[in-house]
Write an enzyme that holds these catalytic residues in place. Structure first.
Site, PDB file in Angstrom:
ATOM      1  CG  ASP A 123     -22.015 -20.053 -26.456  1.00  0.00           C
ATOM      2  OD1 ASP A 123     -23.218 -19.831 -26.691  1.00  0.00           O
ATOM      3  OD2 ASP A 123     -21.073 -19.444 -27.010  1.00  0.00           O
TER       4      ASP A 123
ATOM      5  CE1 TYR B  96     -19.609 -13.987 -21.199  1.00  0.00           C
ATOM      6  CE2 TYR B  96     -20.137 -11.723 -21.795  1.00  0.00           C
ATOM      7  CZ  TYR B  96     -20.523 -13.048 -21.620  1.00  0.00           C
ATOM      8  OH  TYR B  96     -21.818 -13.420 -21.859  1.00  0.00           O
TER       9      TYR B  96
END
Lengths: 243, 243
Positions: free
Chosen positions: A51, A109
């Site tokens: 994103d 992540y």
């Protein structure tokens, strides 16, 4: 020839990975660089999109070229063309059965929270949040580990038919210093906004606004509309893709 | 009431300090924040301008307001309005004889060179340069110390009438690590581009393209058109202003 590239980018000045109109995106910059190198429009496949503002230390992409360019020369050439907030760390020539997205076994992540005073040099690389009970968050983060339907932590616009059952192998908090927390998530894959919404729920727990049972509730109800906090993209890093 | 503010900013996304049309500048953001706080257009005075992309850890500005706002409340209020790449570190109410520019006794600038591989997260905060003979640069940087006419290291567009005699109190190189060099310059003041041109000359010496006598020659000739390298603004920090 199928090429696999491992790359880092500073997401601060990108409107995410995927091309959208004329916005500055990572995909657009890579396609432009490949066009300079080959004079062709090359379709590229990432392990997944990131994103707006999200960073990457080990994003992986693949694409096919007719040209057989030695990896070390390819790496030098593309890094000379790319803007300096994207850097190719590794170029490999791979078998054509390799697919950046479908061959991925797991992804890691990381998310960074700074408990200290705001610093303009770090503001695009961490989230500033304070007054957190880290002990409570340490307990709560364990609830994400295992195979769950993560629909409740996905974007509210998620397609009903999408498979939202994922496995999280590891979820933990490292105290890097008195002021800096590192959150690590390793799993088979993550839905759009999933990490930022899991982080939002953890922060609610850390602040004492929710009990850790809220996380179990969201997992159980599978409803992304149960209101909870979404942390911003600045603190999030796609750290590694494992094949 | 005269207010003195000490501020940091990440210069990456600013077209310098000074307002120019509608460009995003530090001055514009501060004036906008003061307008939100006071509903007035407040004229602000910096210790000096910084160029495009140049960072600051201790820039100082002053301005006058009719309002008497306690410093701690002022600091909280303005930081809430400013974008997160500018941060006010200290607010003080000072005597009206204080002037951010004219009361400054000395200024400290720092410049960072990274000798390693490019990293997209650092590319706006250092200059990547390698193959430098640091021993030669250690010798050469000493030539800047003392009172000299620095016209030869100023912008080529410098006004002929401008006083270009300045004193450099300290000029040295710290090896922060195997890969990172810190250059420190402390002096009465620096001309436009002076540090970036002094750095350019040092890099020429470090690469063996010029002898250190080139620095003495530029100081002696006082001609900013003698060709030499100008390093970019990304590696430069206004570190401190001393009063």
């Amino acid at each position: 020839m199928r090429y696999k590239l491992t790359l880092s980018y500073d997401g601060s000045c990108f409107m995410g990975f995927q091309i959208q109109n004329d916005e500055r995106t990572v995909e657009l910059e890579i396609k432009n660089a490949l066009k300079v190198m080959t004079s062709k429009d090359i379709k590229i496949y990432p392990s997944g999109r990131t994103d707006r503002y999200v960073h990457a230390l080990g994003q992986v992409i693949h694409f096919d070229l007719e040209e057989d360019i030695p990896p070390s020369r390819f790496k030098r050439a593309i890094n000379n063309i790319l803007p300096n907030d994207i850097h190719v760390n590794l170029v490999e020539i791979v078998d054509e059965s390799f697919h950046a997205r479908f061959s991925a076994k797991s992804k890691e992540y990381r998310y960074y929270i700074d408990l200290g005073e705001e610093n303009p040099f770090d503001s695009r690389y961490v989230s500033y949040i304070n007054n957190l009970d880290i002990g409570k968050m340490d307990e709560a983060i364990k609830l994400f580990i295992g195979t769950h339907d993560f629909r409740g932590f996905a974007s509210a616009q998620i397609d009903e038919r999408k498979d939202t059952v994922k496995t999280v192998f590891e979820a933990k908090i490292n105290r890097l210093s008195d002021k800096k927390l590192e959150f690590i998530f390793i799993g088979t894959g993550f839905l759009k906004y999933q990490i930022r919404r899991m982080m939002g729920a953890l922060v609610e727990v850390g602040r004492g606004k929710k009990d850790s049972s809220f996380i179990s509730l969201v997992l159980e109800k599978k409803d992304p509309k149960i209101s909870h906090k979404v942390l911003d993209g600045h603190g999030l890093y796609l750290y590694k893709v494992n094949y």
